[in-house]
Design a protein around this motif. Sequence first.
Motif, short mmCIF file in Angstrom:
data_model
loop_
_atom_site.label_atom_id
_atom_site.label_comp_id
_atom_site.label_asym_id
_atom_site.label_seq_id
_atom_site.Cartn_x
_atom_site.Cartn_y
_atom_site.Cartn_z
N SER A 51 -35.37 57.19 69.73
CA SER A 51 -36.01 55.88 69.81
C SER A 51 -35.20 54.77 69.15
O SER A 51 -35.30 53.61 69.55
N GLU A 52 -34.45 55.10 68.11
CA GLU A 52 -33.59 54.11 67.46
C GLU A 52 -32.23 54.74 67.21
O GLU A 52 -32.10 55.65 66.39
N LEU A 53 -31.23 54.25 67.93
CA LEU A 53 -29.85 54.66 67.67
C LEU A 53 -29.22 53.56 66.84
O LEU A 53 -28.90 52.48 67.33
N TRP A 54 -29.05 53.83 65.55
CA TRP A 54 -28.62 52.80 64.60
C TRP A 54 -27.14 52.48 64.79
O TRP A 54 -26.28 53.33 64.56
N VAL A 55 -26.85 51.25 65.16
CA VAL A 55 -25.46 50.85 65.39
C VAL A 55 -24.80 50.31 64.12
O VAL A 55 -23.59 50.10 64.08
N GLY A 56 -25.58 50.03 63.09
CA GLY A 56 -25.04 49.54 61.82
C GLY A 56 -25.96 49.99 60.70
O GLY A 56 -26.50 51.09 60.73
N SER A 110 -24.29 44.57 62.53
CA SER A 110 -23.19 45.11 63.32
C SER A 110 -23.60 45.33 64.77
O SER A 110 -23.14 46.26 65.44
N SER A 111 -24.49 44.48 65.26
CA SER A 111 -24.99 44.62 66.63
C SER A 111 -23.91 44.24 67.63
O SER A 111 -23.03 43.44 67.34
N PRO A 112 -23.96 44.80 68.85
CA PRO A 112 -22.97 44.44 69.86
C PRO A 112 -23.01 42.95 70.22
O PRO A 112 -22.00 42.39 70.63
N VAL A 113 -24.19 42.33 70.07
CA VAL A 113 -24.31 40.88 70.24
C VAL A 113 -24.67 40.30 68.88
O VAL A 113 -25.64 40.73 68.25
N SER A 114 -23.90 39.32 68.42
CA SER A 114 -24.06 38.80 67.06
C SER A 114 -25.31 37.95 66.93
O SER A 114 -25.96 37.61 67.92
N GLU A 115 -25.64 37.58 65.69
CA GLU A 115 -26.81 36.73 65.45
C GLU A 115 -26.68 35.39 66.18
O GLU A 115 -27.67 34.76 66.52
N GLN A 116 -25.46 34.95 66.44
CA GLN A 116 -25.23 33.68 67.13
C GLN A 116 -25.16 33.85 68.64
O GLN A 116 -25.18 32.86 69.37
N GLY A 117 -25.10 35.09 69.13
CA GLY A 117 -25.12 35.34 70.56
C GLY A 117 -23.77 35.62 71.18
O GLY A 117 -23.65 35.71 72.41
N ILE A 168 -17.69 41.53 66.73
CA ILE A 168 -16.43 42.16 66.37
C ILE A 168 -16.68 43.21 65.30
O ILE A 168 -17.38 42.96 64.31
N GLY A 169 -16.12 44.40 65.49
CA GLY A 169 -16.30 45.49 64.55
C GLY A 169 -15.37 45.38 63.36
O GLY A 169 -14.49 44.51 63.30
N SER A 170 -15.55 46.28 62.42
CA SER A 170 -14.74 46.24 61.20
C SER A 170 -13.28 46.57 61.47
O SER A 170 -12.42 46.32 60.62
N ASP A 171 -12.98 47.12 62.66
CA ASP A 171 -11.59 47.40 63.04
C ASP A 171 -11.01 46.30 63.92
O ASP A 171 -9.89 46.43 64.43
N GLY A 172 -11.78 45.21 64.12
CA GLY A 172 -11.32 44.11 64.96
C GLY A 172 -11.61 44.31 66.43
O GLY A 172 -11.29 43.44 67.25
N PHE A 213 -19.42 44.85 71.82
CA PHE A 213 -20.16 44.76 73.08
C PHE A 213 -19.39 45.50 74.18
O PHE A 213 -19.97 46.27 74.95
N ALA A 214 -18.09 45.27 74.24
CA ALA A 214 -17.28 45.93 75.26
C ALA A 214 -17.31 47.45 75.09
O ALA A 214 -17.33 48.19 76.08
N ALA A 215 -17.35 47.90 73.84
CA ALA A 215 -17.39 49.34 73.59
C ALA A 215 -18.67 49.96 74.14
O ALA A 215 -18.65 51.04 74.75
N VAL A 216 -19.80 49.27 73.94
CA VAL A 216 -21.08 49.77 74.47
C VAL A 216 -21.09 49.71 75.99
O VAL A 216 -21.48 50.67 76.67
N ARG A 217 -20.66 48.58 76.54
CA ARG A 217 -20.65 48.41 78.00
C ARG A 217 -19.82 49.50 78.67
O ARG A 217 -20.25 50.13 79.64
N ASP A 218 -18.63 49.75 78.15
CA ASP A 218 -17.75 50.73 78.77
C ASP A 218 -18.28 52.15 78.60
O ASP A 218 -18.10 53.01 79.48
N ALA A 219 -18.95 52.41 77.48
CA ALA A 219 -19.53 53.74 77.27
C ALA A 219 -20.67 53.99 78.25
O ALA A 219 -20.79 55.09 78.82
N LEU A 220 -21.50 52.99 78.47
CA LEU A 220 -22.60 53.14 79.43
C LEU A 220 -22.07 53.31 80.85
O LEU A 220 -22.66 54.00 81.68
N ALA A 221 -20.93 52.68 81.13
CA ALA A 221 -20.37 52.75 82.47
C ALA A 221 -19.89 54.14 82.83
O ALA A 221 -19.74 54.47 84.02
#
Length: 439
Positions: free
Chosen positions: A71-76, A144-151, A155-159, A163-171
Amino acid sequence: LLDLAVAALGRDVVYTTIDGAWPPLMHQGSPWYQNRSVVATVDGPLAKDYSFGFNTQKNFNAPGNSPKMWSELWVGWYSRWGASAGNKTAQQFSEGVRAMVSTNGSFSLYMSHGGTNFAMRSGARQEGMVIKSYVPYITSYDYSSPVSEQGRQNIGSDGGNLFAAVRDALATAGGAPAAEFPQPLPVAAYGTVELTDTATLFGNLERLQTCKADVPGSSWALPTMEELGIGRGLILYRRQQAYRWGPVVVARSDVRDRLIVHVNGTEQGQVYRSGTWPWPAIWVPLGQPLDFLIENLGHINVGLDIKEQKGLGRKPVHGDYTAHCLPLDYAQVGALPFQRRLRGSPQGGPAPLFMRGVLHIDGPPRDTYLDSRGLVKGYMWVNGHNLGRYWESAGPEQTLYVPAPFLRTGANEVIVLDLRGAGAEVASVVWPRWAPASP
């Protein structure tokens, strides 16, 4: 609780619980072991393998009644003051989401889109069952959400692009998405705001306070914020009588959450409930009044003591006191009699100071951030909107998000309350600043 839900919604609804993917946590969180009335689901962080969690769920539920549901996959994780931000890497996102997709289970990302705890809405977590620790959250709930508080794409801690990482994984299971990421909201840096006008906190108690209560010398107890009808901001306990020079010993367990001691309006020391020494001593000079200013850093919303009240439990020094409620609502803050800051005027010791300036905007307003560099700790308001707490000296968050609807074309009022009176300007920037912890 289940009976109430069934009475209102009937039996055609699927009722679920959510607990950690570990047998003891599931048995503590749900009384419906092997009971078809309720489906137990699990939660937990990004991982490379989820088989243990799903097996735990299956073994807890009734046979044939355990659809794979994370039910909750914690991304951060929660980011707290005085620690590094709870950010993950794009590689962790990619591996974790790909692994979850491969299970063919149902899941939701917590969080998909970051948020902001404006004003004083950020809470705290209590850790430990016997020796309890208090962990207050920062203002941002970016998580650390794939979409930031500003929308924007975060960017992850590795730069890497989260969002792209989640999108490509779902694909990998569903193919390339048909929709494109929407155009992000524009962001602007409006430059430096000089805080030209000031007003002291101690010199404006009558204007700022929403209540005042006398505490006679016959009592050692001090009223809490909640007992006086407020649940946020500050509370001041003032001892009018002069105190001899010497140490004031405070029980750290009495401090909820951060104490600043002043004599004659000048700071003498601090006690933070999350410190280490149980009976810290603050040396104070002869003088009056002796002020004990308590800052509420957020109520506990995860832990046993969710009913905890804020304030200073007992008088550190015996005597007659007055308690002053300071919720820091804009109705009081915006009405302060600010005066022009005089360049070269003598500065006293550290003390709470309100500072005001003007942010000028040409054209339609855009989202921005206000940087706390040069300040120490306090609060910011823009056009009457409380942006939340900052704590530059602790980190990790060192900018506060200002959404465009808080702004207007032309002059925008910016007010800063720094609890040590630090700084004379703030800067409007386009990107949030995060720093390592230095509590």
